[in-house]
Scaffold this motif. Structure first.
Motif, PDB file in Angstrom:
ATOM      1  N   UNK A   1      -2.490   2.331  41.790  1.00 23.27           N
ATOM      2  CA  UNK A   1      -1.476   1.275  41.674  1.00 23.27           C
ATOM      3  C   UNK A   1      -0.878   1.370  40.282  1.00 23.27           C
ATOM      4  N   UNK A   2       0.404   1.151  40.166  1.00 21.87           N
ATOM      5  CA  UNK A   2       0.991   1.083  38.821  1.00 21.87           C
ATOM      6  C   UNK A   2       1.703  -0.246  38.684  1.00 21.87           C
ATOM      7  N   UNK A   3       1.989  -0.620  37.426  1.00 26.30           N
ATOM      8  CA  UNK A   3       2.713  -1.874  37.166  1.00 26.30           C
ATOM      9  C   UNK A   3       3.939  -1.616  36.294  1.00 26.30           C
ATOM     10  N   UNK A   4       4.374  -0.375  36.253  1.00 24.76           N
ATOM     11  CA  UNK A   4       5.499  -0.039  35.386  1.00 24.76           C
ATOM     12  C   UNK A   4       6.742  -0.872  35.712  1.00 24.76           C
ATOM     13  N   UNK A   5       7.499  -1.166  34.673  1.00 25.98           N
ATOM     14  CA  UNK A   5       8.699  -1.987  34.875  1.00 25.98           C
ATOM     15  C   UNK A   5       9.856  -1.192  35.460  1.00 25.98           C
ATOM     16  N   UNK A   6       9.675   0.103  35.621  1.00 27.46           N
ATOM     17  CA  UNK A   6      10.675   0.905  36.332  1.00 27.46           C
ATOM     18  C   UNK A   6       9.943   1.545  37.508  1.00 27.46           C
ATOM     19  N   UNK A   7      10.541   1.479  38.672  1.00 23.47           N
ATOM     20  CA  UNK A   7       9.757   1.839  39.856  1.00 23.47           C
ATOM     21  C   UNK A   7      10.037   3.216  40.455  1.00 23.47           C
ATOM     22  N   UNK A   8      11.257   3.656  40.457  1.00 17.31           N
ATOM     23  CA  UNK A   8      11.507   4.976  41.052  1.00 17.31           C
ATOM     24  C   UNK A   8      10.810   6.067  40.259  1.00 17.31           C
ATOM     25  N   UNK A   9      10.839   5.895  38.947  1.00 18.40           N
ATOM     26  CA  UNK A   9      10.182   6.868  38.072  1.00 18.40           C
ATOM     27  C   UNK A   9       8.677   6.895  38.352  1.00 18.40           C
ATOM     28  N   UNK A  10       8.065   5.715  38.438  1.00 17.03           N
ATOM     29  CA  UNK A  10       6.623   5.630  38.685  1.00 17.03           C
ATOM     30  C   UNK A  10       6.276   6.291  40.021  1.00 17.03           C
ATOM     31  N   UNK A  11       7.070   5.977  41.011  1.00 15.13           N
ATOM     32  CA  UNK A  11       6.833   6.544  42.348  1.00 15.13           C
ATOM     33  C   UNK A  11       6.925   8.075  42.305  1.00 15.13           C
TER      34      UNK A  11
ATOM     35  N   UNK B   1       6.660   5.414  28.962  1.00 12.91           N
ATOM     36  CA  UNK B   1       6.859   6.737  28.371  1.00 12.91           C
ATOM     37  C   UNK B   1       5.628   7.638  28.438  1.00 12.91           C
ATOM     38  N   UNK B   2       4.445   7.043  28.469  1.00 11.63           N
ATOM     39  CA  UNK B   2       3.239   7.876  28.464  1.00 11.63           C
ATOM     40  C   UNK B   2       2.659   8.113  29.861  1.00 11.63           C
ATOM     41  N   UNK B   3       3.294   7.550  30.878  1.00 15.35           N
ATOM     42  CA  UNK B   3       2.756   7.618  32.245  1.00 15.35           C
ATOM     43  C   UNK B   3       2.361   9.018  32.679  1.00 15.35           C
ATOM     44  N   UNK B   4       3.317   9.896  32.558  1.00 15.52           N
ATOM     45  CA  UNK B   4       3.138  11.251  33.017  1.00 15.52           C
ATOM     46  C   UNK B   4       1.935  11.919  32.327  1.00 15.52           C
ATOM     47  N   UNK B   5       1.914  11.770  31.009  1.00  9.71           N
ATOM     48  CA  UNK B   5       0.862  12.383  30.202  1.00  9.71           C
ATOM     49  C   UNK B   5      -0.521  11.797  30.555  1.00  9.71           C
ATOM     50  N   UNK B   6      -0.575  10.479  30.658  1.00  9.64           N
ATOM     51  CA  UNK B   6      -1.854   9.822  30.942  1.00  9.64           C
ATOM     52  C   UNK B   6      -2.376  10.223  32.323  1.00  9.64           C
TER      53      UNK B   6
ATOM     54  N   UNK C   1      -8.799  -0.239  35.135  1.00  9.72           N
ATOM     55  CA  UNK C   1      -7.509  -0.365  34.464  1.00  9.72           C
ATOM     56  C   UNK C   1      -7.367   0.776  33.456  1.00  9.72           C
ATOM     57  N   UNK C   2      -6.319   1.564  33.602  1.00  9.71           N
ATOM     58  CA  UNK C   2      -6.060   2.639  32.636  1.00  9.71           C
ATOM     59  C   UNK C   2      -4.903   2.170  31.766  1.00  9.71           C
ATOM     60  N   UNK C   3      -5.152   2.062  30.461  1.00  8.86           N
ATOM     61  CA  UNK C   3      -4.154   1.486  29.548  1.00  8.86           C
ATOM     62  C   UNK C   3      -4.512   0.021  29.356  1.00  8.86           C
ATOM     63  N   UNK C   4      -5.361  -0.235  28.348  1.00 12.10           N
ATOM     64  CA  UNK C   4      -5.884  -1.593  28.182  1.00 12.10           C
ATOM     65  C   UNK C   4      -5.167  -2.315  27.039  1.00 12.10           C
ATOM     66  N   UNK C   5      -3.848  -2.159  27.004  1.00  9.35           N
ATOM     67  CA  UNK C   5      -3.043  -2.841  25.980  1.00  9.35           C
ATOM     68  C   UNK C   5      -2.731  -4.264  26.391  1.00  9.35           C
ATOM     69  N   UNK C   6      -1.619  -4.744  25.902  1.00 12.11           N
ATOM     70  CA  UNK C   6      -1.173  -6.105  26.149  1.00 12.11           C
ATOM     71  C   UNK C   6      -1.235  -6.489  27.633  1.00 12.11           C
ATOM     72  N   UNK C   7      -0.590  -5.712  28.445  1.00 10.58           N
ATOM     73  CA  UNK C   7      -0.480  -6.077  29.858  1.00 10.58           C
ATOM     74  C   UNK C   7      -1.765  -5.801  30.640  1.00 10.58           C
ATOM     75  N   UNK C   8      -2.443  -4.714  30.315  1.00 12.56           N
ATOM     76  CA  UNK C   8      -3.693  -4.393  31.000  1.00 12.56           C
ATOM     77  C   UNK C   8      -4.723  -5.498  30.803  1.00 12.56           C
ATOM     78  N   UNK C   9      -4.822  -5.998  29.588  1.00 13.55           N
ATOM     79  CA  UNK C   9      -5.780  -7.070  29.298  1.00 13.55           C
ATOM     80  C   UNK C   9      -5.394  -8.358  30.012  1.00 13.55           C
ATOM     81  N   UNK C  10      -4.094  -8.578  30.037  1.00 11.46           N
ATOM     82  CA  UNK C  10      -3.582  -9.785  30.698  1.00 11.46           C
ATOM     83  C   UNK C  10      -3.985  -9.803  32.180  1.00 11.46           C
ATOM     84  N   UNK C  11      -3.813  -8.688  32.853  1.00 16.43           N
ATOM     85  CA  UNK C  11      -4.184  -8.618  34.268  1.00 16.43           C
ATOM     86  C   UNK C  11      -5.698  -8.713  34.440  1.00 16.43           C
ATOM     87  N   UNK C  12      -6.421  -8.071  33.504  1.00 16.51           N
ATOM     88  CA  UNK C  12      -7.886  -8.050  33.611  1.00 16.51           C
ATOM     89  C   UNK C  12      -8.466  -9.463  33.660  1.00 16.51           C
TER      90      UNK C  12
END
Ligand code: NAP
Length: 371
Positions: free
Chosen positions: A167-177, A146-151, A84-95
């Motif tokens: 795999x990504x879980x971003x709430x916006x999908x075209x951008x992630x793709x 917002x940090x996707x690209x940089x990370x 998991x890259x990005x272990x904030x609120x949502x990353x921990x939740x999925x973990x």
């Protein structure tokens, strides 16, 4: 923001007429389906205390449940090594769920979550090189939109196995793709997903919660196909409603539903709703909505707006709808006032309603003009 996940924030609200009202939040990121207010069941008892209490990230207070972990583990042959890259609120939740299912979970984030990770049974790597050298089969990107690209650009991709599944879980999908397709070498598989739930709505179970996915690029080899299916099963076996759709379709639906939900929740938060002693069910759901939306980061909300091309149009539609509603109300009011002021010919002058002594108006037939 992570201290939030370990802290229990309790904020009391005004009491009304000495009644207190317990409200359990079920904050939901996606917020598409609001469950009935748990509070409604408590209406029966008049002696109930009713204080509006807000508990954030309550899941952090729940003990690590070894028994449930063991009972829901899956066969070793289909477990995955997931980073998991990005272990904030949502990353921990999925973990939490991935560990419970028996997968090997690694994590890396900008902040140091080593003790939090240890408590969850996750191997934490402060250094991304070290994590990539562990050769995870799946990289699960859980960073902010917002940090996707940089990370992604900062990850040492060359240290990974060439066939890694991203795999990504971003709430916006075209951008992630688009970001994935642009940055990732073509050997990597890409699965874009959006769990339409979060740490609050999915706190107790993921059953019947929607999971959107788009197999953007999965190689033909059997092992790649199986790995992708295995990953999807992490959600399927929890009872999620699996919805395969294109990233573009997702963004269209999400702007109409999720973005509007968050926007209305945030408007009402600014408006300052407070519990009353005579809450209707409808009002209860508005209070729930505010609780739901306010616990997500503003950055997340901003991402829903900035990186979904349909969001602006929906915001404008919302604005227009409000204007048109006001127009309808004021138009009616204007009509009624004109009738009152000018009435019918024979009356000529301003007509008054019944006065406090119950004296009726000049003639019966005139009363209809006040409606
Ligand atoms: P968020 O505020 O969207 O993201 C927080 C995460 O992003 C943390 O892991 C944070 O790392 C990382 N991050 C932020 N800025 C960064 C930067 N400049 N450089 C490196 N890392 C950075 O909150 P979230 O709720 O955890 O959401 C994470 C992702 O999941 C988002 O893409 C969101 O759209 C998606 N999602 C969330 C929910 C939900 O209910 N919350 C539901 C579905 C999908 P550090 O903590 O290490 O700083």
């Amino acid at each position: 923001m992570l201290s939030l996940s370990t802290a229990i924030t309790i904020s009391g609200h005004r009491n009304h007429h000495h009644h207190h009202h317990h409200r359990h939040p079920f904050t939901h990121h996606a917020l598409t389906h609001l469950p009935p207010s748990p509070q409604s069941k408590t209406h029966k008892s008049k002696t109930l205390t009713l204080t509006r209490t807000k508990i954030k990230a309550i899941d952090a207070a729940q003990p690590y449940d070894r028994e449930s972990k063991l009972s829901s583990q899956i066969p070793k042959s289909i477990t995955l090594k997931i980073a998991i890259i990005g272990f904030g609120n949502f990353g921990q939740f999925l973990a939490k769920t991935l560990v419970r299912q028996g997968h090997t979970v690694l994590a890396h984030s900008r902040a140091d979550y080593s003790s939090r990770a240890a408590a969850l049974g996750v191997a934490y790597y402060s250094n991304a090189d070290d994590l990539c050298e562990e050769h995870p089969e799946v990289i699960l990107l859980c960073t902010s939109i917002l940090s996707t690209d940089k990370v992604l650009k900062s990850l040492p991709l060359q240290r990974l196995k060439r066939s890694t599944l991203f795999v990504d879980v971003l709430s916006v999908k075209e951008f992630a793709k688009d970001v994935f397709l642009q940055i990732l070498p073509k050997d990597f598989d890409i699965l874009c997903t959006h769990p339409m739930f979060g740490p609050e709505s999915g706190k107790n179970s993921w059953k019947d919660l929607t999971f959107v996915y788009d197999k953007v690029r999965i190689g033909n080899e059997e092992s790649r196909v199986a790995r992708c299916e295995n990953f999807l099963k992490c959600f399927e076996r929890e009872g999620c409603l699996m919805r395969e759709m294109t990233c573009a379709e997702h963004d269209m639906h999400a702007a109409e539903s999720q973005f509007i939900t968050h926007t209305v929740g945030r408007i009402l938060e600014k408006f300052g709703l407070d519990s009353t002693p005579i809450n209707t069910k409808g009002y209860e759901s508005l209070l729930d909505l505010v609780e739901n939306t306010s616990s997500d980061s503003f950055e997340l909300y901003y991402g829903l707006f900035m990186y979904n091309k349909n969001a602006m149009e929906q915001l404008e539609r919302l604005d227009l709808a409000f204007e048109s509603l006001k127009k309808e109300l004021f138009g009616k009011l204007h009509e009624a006032l004109r009738k009152q002021m000018f009435g019918t010919k024979e009356q000529g002058l301003l007509k008054l309603p019944l006065n406090g002594n119950g004296t009726s108006l000049p003639s019966e037939s005139d009363s209809s003009s006040t409606n």
